[in-house]
Design an enzyme around this catalytic site. Structure first.
Site, PDB file in Angstrom:
ATOM      1  N   GLY A  10       0.618  -1.159   0.239  1.00  0.00           N
ATOM      2  CA  GLY A  10       0.358   0.460  -0.655  1.00  0.00           C
ATOM      3  C   GLY A  10       0.777   1.170   0.056  1.00  0.00           C
ATOM      4  N   GLY A  12       0.637   4.231  -0.929  1.00  0.00           N
ATOM      5  CA  GLY A  12      -0.138   5.631  -0.152  1.00  0.00           C
ATOM      6  C   GLY A  12       1.354   6.130   0.372  1.00  0.00           C
ATOM      7  N   LEU A  14       1.053   7.212   3.697  1.00  0.00           N
ATOM      8  CA  LEU A  14       1.612   6.406   5.509  1.00  0.00           C
ATOM      9  C   LEU A  14       2.294   5.167   5.149  1.00  0.00           C
ATOM     10  CD1 LEU A  14       1.474   6.154   8.258  1.00  0.00           C
ATOM     11  CD2 LEU A  14      -0.342   4.503   7.547  1.00  0.00           C
ATOM     12  N   ASN A 101      -7.565   3.206   9.330  1.00  0.00           N
ATOM     13  CA  ASN A 101      -8.695   3.744  10.032  1.00  0.00           C
ATOM     14  C   ASN A 101      -9.711   2.549  10.678  1.00  0.00           C
ATOM     15  OD1 ASN A 101      -7.639   6.650  10.737  1.00  0.00           O
ATOM     16  ND2 ASN A 101      -8.346   7.514   8.684  1.00  0.00           N
ATOM     17  N   LYS A 182      -9.706   6.436  18.046  1.00  0.00           N
ATOM     18  CA  LYS A 182      -9.201   7.415  17.027  1.00  0.00           C
ATOM     19  C   LYS A 182     -10.609   7.418  15.720  1.00  0.00           C
ATOM     20  CE  LYS A 182      -5.826   8.231  13.210  1.00  0.00           C
ATOM     21  NZ  LYS A 182      -5.914   7.398  12.232  1.00  0.00           N
ATOM     22  N   ASN A 200      -8.932  21.224   9.558  1.00  0.00           N
ATOM     23  CA  ASN A 200      -9.227  20.434  10.388  1.00  0.00           C
ATOM     24  C   ASN A 200      -9.785  21.852  11.731  1.00  0.00           C
ATOM     25  OD1 ASN A 200      -9.219  18.386  10.017  1.00  0.00           O
ATOM     26  ND2 ASN A 200      -7.197  17.714  11.057  1.00  0.00           N
ATOM     27  N   SER A 252      -7.593  13.053   5.980  1.00  0.00           N
ATOM     28  CA  SER A 252      -7.261  12.039   5.689  1.00  0.00           C
ATOM     29  C   SER A 252      -8.623  12.129   4.480  1.00  0.00           C
ATOM     30  CB  SER A 252      -6.959  10.782   6.143  1.00  0.00           C
ATOM     31  OG  SER A 252      -8.638  11.107   6.553  1.00  0.00           O
ATOM     32  N   GLU A 264     -13.456   6.802   3.055  1.00  0.00           N
ATOM     33  CA  GLU A 264     -13.516   5.335   4.129  1.00  0.00           C
ATOM     34  C   GLU A 264     -14.885   6.037   4.747  1.00  0.00           C
ATOM     35  OE1 GLU A 264      -9.257   4.436   5.358  1.00  0.00           O
ATOM     36  OE2 GLU A 264      -9.392   6.655   6.012  1.00  0.00           O
TER      37      GLU A 264
HETATM   38  O1  KPL Z   1      -6.631  11.146  11.519  1.00  0.00           O
HETATM   39  C1  KPL Z   1      -6.664  12.309  11.385  1.00  0.00           C
HETATM   40  C2  KPL Z   1      -7.730  11.575   9.803  1.00  0.00           C
HETATM   41  O2  KPL Z   1      -6.762  13.108   8.647  1.00  0.00           O
HETATM   42  O3  KPL Z   1      -7.459  11.293   9.311  1.00  0.00           O
HETATM   43  C3  KPL Z   1      -6.897  13.247  11.895  1.00  0.00           C
HETATM   44  C4  KPL Z   1      -6.601  13.115  13.166  1.00  0.00           C
HETATM   45  C5  KPL Z   1      -8.831  13.617  12.069  1.00  0.00           C
HETATM   46  C6  KPL Z   1      -6.089  14.532  11.776  1.00  0.00           C
HETATM   47  O4  KPL Z   1      -6.604  15.116  10.531  1.00  0.00           O
END
Ligand code: KPL
Length: 299
Positions: A10, A12, A14, A101, A182, A200, A252, A264
């Site tokens: 993957g 991307g 990350l 996530n 999270k 944000n 994200s 997602e």
């Molecule tokens: O995890 C995040 C995301 O964008 O997926 C946060 C913590 C909201 C930070 O942007």
């Protein structure tokens, strides 16, 4: 092949962030669905640019490997398919690390994978810079652990490897709780920022602030009904602390909207909506946002 090889599936933001960090200390193979330049540049939060050559591979045609860890770093909606491609060719008992996530992929793949499964929950921020690089936006913390409390030593080993590679990582025995926290933050932040295309920090202002408050008021009782103990400072403080800390970031999900990628939605909103239904709890704001994202995705 070196016994400490890490396969990162993957590529991307990350995945590349992890691969480029690990590459300084252990052999790494970065696998994806399309060819990527082997030369990849990491821009650090301090602005330094570090270029490394990575071994890249097609996820559908992996070389013979026996890695010590497979890191699945795809988006949540792509994880099952990527998992199936990778493990068509690798020993089924290879330790798997899930970086997704939400809380959907983790219990499913934990059941499906014959080898040990670790989950990682990270606050590292990164975005892609074309095909050849990734920008590490800000340092975060990564927690690793396993859902069934059977692989503490492996979690510790992974945290040590990540730490040596320059990522702040800690082995924990309550990873499920951290994934839910999270998820709560992601559910309060991501859909709204994606819908209104805002950073944000703009959630702190009108007209968004009361909507975030309403979302938290819906999310908290759902998680409590699921047996998730509230964070020490409370759910509102948890969310607003992250909003404050990531005020300049694009979430994200907003990055996915801007890049025309799928969202997602299912990994982040569905576990909450399903649990709300199970406990007969009203979640009109969450349901409305979910409906909006589902319609936007089908347009
Ligand atoms: O995890 C995040 C995301 O964008 O997926 C946060 C913590 C909201 C930070 O942007």
């Amino acid at each position: 092949m070196h016994s400490e090889t890490h396969l990162v599936a993957g590529p991307g933001a990350l995945g590349r962030l992890i691969a480029l960090h690990l590459a300084d200390t252990v052999p790494v193979v970065l696998a994806g669905r399309r060819p990527l330049p082997a030369e990849q540049t990491l821009t650090t939060p301090e602005g330094e640019r570090r270029t490394r050559r990575l071994d890249t591979a097609d996820v559908h045609a992996l070389p013979a490997l026996s890695p010590s860890f497979v890191h699945l770093t795809t988006k949540a909606y792509a994880a099952e398919t990527a998992y199936a491609s990778v493990f068509e060719r690798l020993p089924p008992t290879t330790p798997l690390v899930l970086w997704q996530n939400g809380y959907q992929v983790q219990p499913q793949l934990d059941q499906r994978h014959p080898g040990p499964v670790l989950c990682a929950s990270t606050t590292e921020g990164a975005w892609l810079e074309g095909d050849g690089g990734v920008v590490h936006a800000g340092h975060g913390i990564t927690y690793v652990g396993d859902l069934g409390h059977r692989h503490a030593a492996l979690g510790q080993r992974l945290a040590t490897v990540l730490g040596r590679a320059g990522l702040d990582a800690r082995a924990v025995d309550d990873i499920a709780l951290r994934l839910w926290y999270k998820l709560a933050v992601n559910a309060a932040v991501n859909p709204l920022t994606a819908r209104f295309r805002i950073r944000n920090g703009q959630l702190r202002d009108r007209p968004f602030r009361p909507v975030v408050e309403r979302l938290i008021d819906e999310i908290a009782p759902i998680l409590v009904a699921e047996g998730i103990e509230p964070p020490e400072a409370g759910w509102h403080a948890l969310v607003w602390r992250v909003v404050e800390g990531t005020a300049h970031n694009r979430s994200s999900m907003l990055q996915d909207v801007l890049a025309g990628r799928p969202l997602e939605r299912e990994a982040i909103l569905q576990p909450l909506l399903t649990a709300a239904k199970r406990h007969d709890l009203a979640a009109p704001t969450l349901a409305e946002l979910d409906g909006y994202l589902a319609r936007a995705a089908s347009r």
